[in-house]
Design a protein around this motif. Structure first.
Motif: not given
Lengths: 137, 137
Positions: A37-50
């Motif tokens: 639920c933080t910006y950084g958390d989303f960046l950690k996801s496997e799919e590697k969103i930019s």
DNA sequence: AAATTCACTTGCATAATGCAAGTGCTTTAA
DNA sequence: TTAAAGCACTTGCATTATGCAAGTGAATTT
């Protein structure tokens, strides 16, 4: 993404206008199942969103009241993203996509397999439980 | 669209890699609910897909075995597109999107309202009936 | 007080989308 | 039986979205 111009008044088309791209549902998935639920958390996801795409998606999801931004309890430099009621209501959609994918793709992560087993055992109960968990958190 | 490179092995992500764009589900919707099944029929839909995008989506949907091409019974110059079993299995996804959209958008077409009423009355029956109709046609 | 973390922005290359016009085969109408 | 129209696409080009790398400024840790 979209400049908020609806293509028609069909609910499917309108829905896709809001979150029908390659990333929005990934973010929503993380909020639903991975408790990220933080910006950084989303960046950690496997799919590697930019980073720029993430920022733009979070903005349009917020504008459309599917997610909301909250203050982080421990830190002023962090931001908490949460699903709204409208966002939580997407759970059945995510579940059905998960079930379809579970049927037609192999090499599914063990964590997902477990989740799908739960869903298949009693979908209604799973929905109820998950909605409660999301609403309470 | 996608160059068939999966971002992860999450079923949601893989599903979106196949049909997670703005048009694929519109085509699938037409095949499910509007019985539109020729190239020209799809072009007539309210959302006004452009010809090159339509051609490219039909191709990738066919490559991924979600739809199939058949000869038109009455004409050699026409082509029939049909959902495969894999495509028909997307019905629950489309239904849930429809329900979500029906809840959060106004000005929904009367035809859709009627359909949603049917679904809400008895989802299981609706699914069964629709799957049968699609499989038989 | 300096280094690090965090949530973004910015600039630029590449890819996807959208529009208009065109192609070639098939069917209809004169 | 031949010209026109219908059909399923393609092609070329402009616009928009995506993806990558680097940068920014405020908050936090060391």
């Amino acid at each position: 993404m979209s400049k908020d111009k609806e293509r028609s008044n069909c609910p499917i088309s309108c829905s896709l206008d809001l979150w029908g791209d390659k990333w929005s549902l990934i973010i929503i998935r993380d909020l639903m199942f991975a408790k990220q639920c933080t910006y950084g958390d989303f960046l950690k996801s496997e799919e590697k969103i930019s980073t720029n795409i993430l920022a733009s998606r979070l903005k349009t999801l917020e504008q459309n009241k599917i997610i909301e931004k909250l203050e982080h309890p421990n830190s002023k430099s962090k931001v908490l993203y949460k699903l709204t009621k409208k966002g939580i209501d997407l759970l059945p959609v995510l579940i059905e996509i998960n079930l379809w994918g579970g049927k037609y793709f192999s090499d599914i992560p063990d964590k997902t397999k477990t989740l799908l087993k739960e869903v298949k055992k009693d979908k209604t109960a799973f929905l109820k439980r998950t909605i409660k968990k999301l609403a309470d958190s």
